[in-house]
Design a protein around this motif. Structure first.
Motif, PDB file in Angstrom:
ATOM      1  N   THR A  23      27.151   2.869 -22.147  1.00  0.00           N
ATOM      2  CA  THR A  23      26.357   3.159 -20.952  1.00  0.00           C
ATOM      3  C   THR A  23      24.890   3.282 -21.318  1.00  0.00           C
ATOM      4  N   ALA A  24      24.626   3.977 -22.423  1.00  0.00           N
ATOM      5  CA  ALA A  24      23.234   4.142 -22.866  1.00  0.00           C
ATOM      6  C   ALA A  24      22.620   2.787 -23.193  1.00  0.00           C
ATOM      7  N   THR A  25      23.417   1.879 -23.752  1.00  0.00           N
ATOM      8  CA  THR A  25      22.901   0.536 -24.065  1.00  0.00           C
ATOM      9  C   THR A  25      22.486  -0.178 -22.789  1.00  0.00           C
ATOM     10  N   VAL A  26      23.294  -0.047 -21.731  1.00  0.00           N
ATOM     11  CA  VAL A  26      22.922  -0.665 -20.454  1.00  0.00           C
ATOM     12  C   VAL A  26      21.592  -0.108 -19.981  1.00  0.00           C
ATOM     13  N   GLY A  33      16.748   5.512 -12.457  1.00  0.00           N
ATOM     14  CA  GLY A  33      16.127   6.798 -12.158  1.00  0.00           C
ATOM     15  C   GLY A  33      17.133   7.933 -12.171  1.00  0.00           C
ATOM     16  N   VAL A  34      18.032   7.941 -13.162  1.00  0.00           N
ATOM     17  CA  VAL A  34      19.029   9.015 -13.253  1.00  0.00           C
ATOM     18  C   VAL A  34      19.192   9.428 -14.701  1.00  0.00           C
ATOM     19  N   SER A  35      19.503  10.708 -14.895  1.00  0.00           N
ATOM     20  CA  SER A  35      20.075  11.148 -16.169  1.00  0.00           C
ATOM     21  C   SER A  35      21.510  11.520 -15.871  1.00  0.00           C
ATOM     22  N   SER A  55      18.488   7.042 -24.455  1.00  0.00           N
ATOM     23  CA  SER A  55      18.864   7.955 -25.538  1.00  0.00           C
ATOM     24  C   SER A  55      19.942   8.898 -25.027  1.00  0.00           C
ATOM     25  N   TYR A  56      20.840   9.279 -25.953  1.00  0.00           N
ATOM     26  CA  TYR A  56      21.898  10.190 -25.545  1.00  0.00           C
ATOM     27  C   TYR A  56      22.048  11.294 -26.569  1.00  0.00           C
TER      28      TYR A  56
END
Lengths: 204, 235
Positions: B114-117, B131-133, B154-155
């Protein structure tokens, strides 16, 4: 000329008590001419997972390289070894990707899963998995191997007895098949060690 | 995304070394409704405010906490529509993993994909960052896990975290209240108390949402009745 019988091969895997054995012949031929007597058909994926590939030799080598590639990336990403069941699903998916131009191989997968429970399976060249609790066979000598294994197999054998059984089954089966033979290569895998042995049978 | 006049990447570096669009995306997150997550010793809880724009909105139809797999759930702060797109993509990646390996995807792997996307949308032409975390809560062979994923891609793994409007108060509150050996029910109480800290108006089962996952490895969104029970225990 049948393409699966071009190079000749015999692979068998058996389940024992918290261990497994996987064995293959060593002949590489071009139809009736023998080219090599030390061909590697069984390869280690990790310490508790082996794959033996029978069929067309070029596909055996290429498929093995692709699978090692996928497993190495998996190990780096997930920081763990692949479970045998997971690996079998992966091999099945990779074979099916080439449904209409397949790899001409039949894999035999053998591994120790969680709690050191042995796992074996085989599949056809387009990924149809066949799980078994006792033994799986593949290659030009498969019919003889089925007979020999059915007669000689007993459940819950320890490593030494398993080695004897699988070796006898392999050597007697390849003797009835002109395209496979020239010795045997056996791996017996327990939770703590891998024993590798070369067998000398009828060298023809 | 090739030929138009605007096919350059909006996230080009500023002289100070920052990616201004990502900073703005984080601002969008920071003005979103508060959400938080707490990792207990035997599970994870995530919760969010559910302030609706009008009393005429059917609150049962609004679901801010979503499943990604049967054992992984997620909540967000920021733009709802962007969240829906990410949830859709993540669910697809989880299913692809399952189809290939016949094994459920580990939480870290899903978070990484998901972070890669999200990172791809900070380095492509003609798109803007999400525009979300996200707060991703899951339970797999490695135990309970809580991750936060930012618009930059980043995660981080957290023991407890908060995002959105009230982030600094909420984090201070969590720092004081968090203990390593907290159990899931204690964590749910703490989550409710943390939400209450910055809540405008009366907190009730209609304007918050809570999701939890325990050792049974099944992620569940609590029903309003269950939330009412926890609220009563907290009073």
């Amino acid at each position: 000329m049948q393409i699966f019988e071009y190079n000749g091969s015999a692979v068998v895997a058996m389940v024992g008590k918290n261990c497994f054995a996987i064995a293959s012949d060593r002949r590489l031929g071009v139809q009736l001419q023998t080219i090599a007597t030390d061909f590697q058909r069984i390869s280690k994926i990790h310490d508790h997972l082996f794959i033996g590939l029978s069929g067309l030799a070029t596909d055996v080598q290429t498929l093995y390289q692709r699978l090692v590639f996928r497993h190495k990336l998996y190990q780096l990403r997930e920081e763990r070894d692949m479970k045998p069941e997971t690996f079998a699903s992966l091999v099945s998916a990779i074979l099916y990707e080439k449904r209409f131009g397949p790899y001409l191989c039949q894999p035999v997968i053998a591994g120790l899963g969680d709690d050191n429970k042995p796992f074996i399976c085989t599949m056809d060249s387009i990924g149809a998995k066949e799980l078994a609790k006792d033994f799986v066979v593949s290659g030009t000598a498969s019919e003889s191997l089925y007979g020999a294994c059915e007669a000689m197999f007993k459940p819950d054998m320890e490593a030494e007895e398993l080695f004897e059984t699988i070796s006898q089954a392999l050597l007697s089966s390849v003797d009835r098949d002109c395209l496979s033979g020239w010795g045997g290569h056996v791996y017996v895998v327990t939770p703590n060690e891998i024993k590798e042995k070369i067998l000398k049978g009828r060298m023809d | 995304m090739g030929d138009s006049q605007y096919s350059f990447s909006l996230t080009t570096f500023s002289p100070s070394g920052k990616l201004v669009q990502i900073e703005h995306a984080l601002t969008a997150v920071g003005s979103g409704q508060t959400s938080l997550g707490i990792k207990a010793s035997n599970g994870v809880v995530i919760a969010t405010e559910k302030k609706l724009p009008s009393i005429l909105v059917d609150e049962a139809s609004v679901q801010k906490i979503q499943h990604l797999t049967p054992n992984i759930g997620t909540v967000y702060s920021g733009m709802g529509p962007d969240f829906r797109v990410l949830v859709r993509k993540s669910r697809k990646q989880a299913e692809q993993y399952l189809r290939l390996y016949k094994e459920p995807i580990p939480v870290t792997q899903l978070v990484r994909e998901t972070a890669t996307v999200m990172q791809e949308f900070t380095q492509s032409g003609g798109v803007r960052p999400f525009g979300v975390s996200l707060l991703v809560a899951g339970y797999d062979d490695k135990g309970p896990q809580l991750y936060q994923v930012d618009p930059s891609g980043s995660y981080f793994s957290w023991k407890a975290s908060a995002m959105g409007k009230n982030v600094s108060n909420a984090k201070t509150f969590l720092e004081k209240r968090y203990t390593e050996d907290m159990e899931l029910d204690d964590a749910i109480h703490t989550a409710i108390l943390t939400l209450k800290e910055g809540f405008e108006g009366e907190i009730s089962s209609k304007n918050i949402e809570i999701g939890k996952i325990g050792a049974d490895k099944i992620f569940r969104v609590l029903t309003p009745a269950e939330i009412d029970d926890y609220l009563a225990e907290v009073e």
